[in-house]
Design a protein around this motif. Sequence first.
Motif, short mmCIF file in Angstrom:
data_model
loop_
_atom_site.label_atom_id
_atom_site.label_comp_id
_atom_site.label_asym_id
_atom_site.label_seq_id
_atom_site.Cartn_x
_atom_site.Cartn_y
_atom_site.Cartn_z
N PRO A 282 -23.69 -20.63 91.91
CA PRO A 282 -22.68 -21.67 92.51
C PRO A 282 -21.94 -22.23 91.18
O PRO A 282 -22.74 -22.08 90.04
CB PRO A 282 -23.51 -22.66 93.21
N GLY A 283 -20.87 -22.37 91.28
CA GLY A 283 -20.12 -22.67 90.05
C GLY A 283 -19.47 -21.68 89.20
O GLY A 283 -18.58 -21.84 88.46
N PHE A 284 -19.67 -20.34 89.53
CA PHE A 284 -19.26 -19.16 88.67
C PHE A 284 -17.90 -19.04 89.63
O PHE A 284 -17.75 -18.26 90.57
CB PHE A 284 -20.09 -18.09 88.78
N ASP A 285 -16.82 -19.35 88.86
CA ASP A 285 -15.49 -19.15 89.67
C ASP A 285 -14.35 -18.54 88.66
O ASP A 285 -14.74 -17.99 87.39
CB ASP A 285 -14.78 -20.47 90.14
N ALA A 286 -13.30 -18.12 88.95
CA ALA A 286 -12.39 -17.40 88.15
C ALA A 286 -12.13 -18.16 86.66
O ALA A 286 -11.69 -17.65 85.96
CB ALA A 286 -10.86 -17.57 88.93
N ALA A 287 -12.21 -19.64 86.92
CA ALA A 287 -11.83 -20.31 85.60
C ALA A 287 -13.17 -20.14 84.60
O ALA A 287 -12.93 -19.78 83.31
CB ALA A 287 -11.75 -21.71 85.87
N VAL A 288 -14.18 -19.86 85.01
CA VAL A 288 -15.28 -19.83 84.25
C VAL A 288 -15.19 -18.37 83.61
O VAL A 288 -15.65 -18.01 82.60
CB VAL A 288 -16.81 -19.81 84.95
N ALA A 289 -14.94 -17.44 84.46
CA ALA A 289 -14.62 -15.83 84.14
C ALA A 289 -13.64 -15.88 83.03
O ALA A 289 -13.82 -15.33 82.11
CB ALA A 289 -14.54 -15.12 85.25
N ALA A 290 -12.43 -16.58 83.42
CA ALA A 290 -11.65 -16.45 82.17
C ALA A 290 -12.01 -17.16 80.89
O ALA A 290 -11.63 -16.87 79.80
CB ALA A 290 -10.23 -17.35 82.69
#
Length: 351
Positions: free
Chosen positions: A92-100
């Motif tokens: 939870p919390g790992f999204d596109a923003a974190v990946a970028a």
Amino acid sequence: KSPRFLYPDAGNLPENYAVAGRLALTLWDSFPDTALLDAAAKGQLTNRAEVAKQAERMMADPRAKAKLREFLFTWLKLDQSPDLSKDEKRFPGFDAAVAADLRTSLELFLDDVVWNDGDFRKLLLADDLYVNGRLAKFYGINLPPDAGFTKVKFEADKRSGVVTHPYLLAVLAYNAETSPIHRGVFVARGLLGISIRPPKDAFTPLAADLHPKLTTRERVLLQTKPAACAGCHSVMNPLGFALENFDAVGKFRGTENGKPVDAVGSYDTRAGATAKFAGAKELGKFLAASPEVADAFTERLFHHYVKQPVMAYGLTKPDELVKTFSENGYNVRKLVVDIAVTTATVKTPPK
């Protein structure tokens, strides 16, 4: 379609101008600037020392920095933009923003090592990580929520350079589970320069929910047990297993399915020795000291810059470049300059 574009040495330029053209093409993928043309006009590109002086000046140009960063991402097999979607329930919390943000973090790390210290080995040994507030929250680092990217020491006893950077670990993993095979292939092919053929037949990894009592390592060993798999997987698996302490988003874990993670790995070197390592820290130390890694890095850097195999410039050229690389403290920028000067000072073939 002009031959002057396709074959830069096809024209009848004076040698000084040919040197200037080759140097700019190697370092910038572009044309000589005014300073380089002035040097050619004044006859200042007649020996390696003079050409090296120009090359060192040109390394400060944004075009040189962009080309070197492009190579580093190619070297790490990250030159494309991979899909980094992860299981929302597991992570939870790992999204596109974190990946970028993770990709930016890796870019900052690479730039820091290459353009400040310059030592190639630190790419494989450093325990620094660039994080902002969003990454700090996700990975449990003490920074304000609105913090910009900051260089921090992160799990210094567990991490080792690019091989444990969360972005790379997340790329080399599945949606919910790790992939020792993908990670092992990366270390073998990308870092050690081993030629590994793709499998003859497509395969689907054994589903974790069908083997709930097995760890990822145990499932991989079960699937790759057949003799037809053993040849390649005897190399890949032990290298990937050394990174099993890191889950599919690059977080450290000590257990999996209630069992301690077994992160012991090994590698049979070309010199005939067997290297053994317990976890990523020891793997990083092995890779940083390995002549095979230095050889592979030099060869791929040469090919990226020159678009030709290094042996096209002489059977002894690979050894010469690696020797100079070592003598210069494995400085990446100096290696680029050495490659550029080598290719620029090759005499134009007679017409």
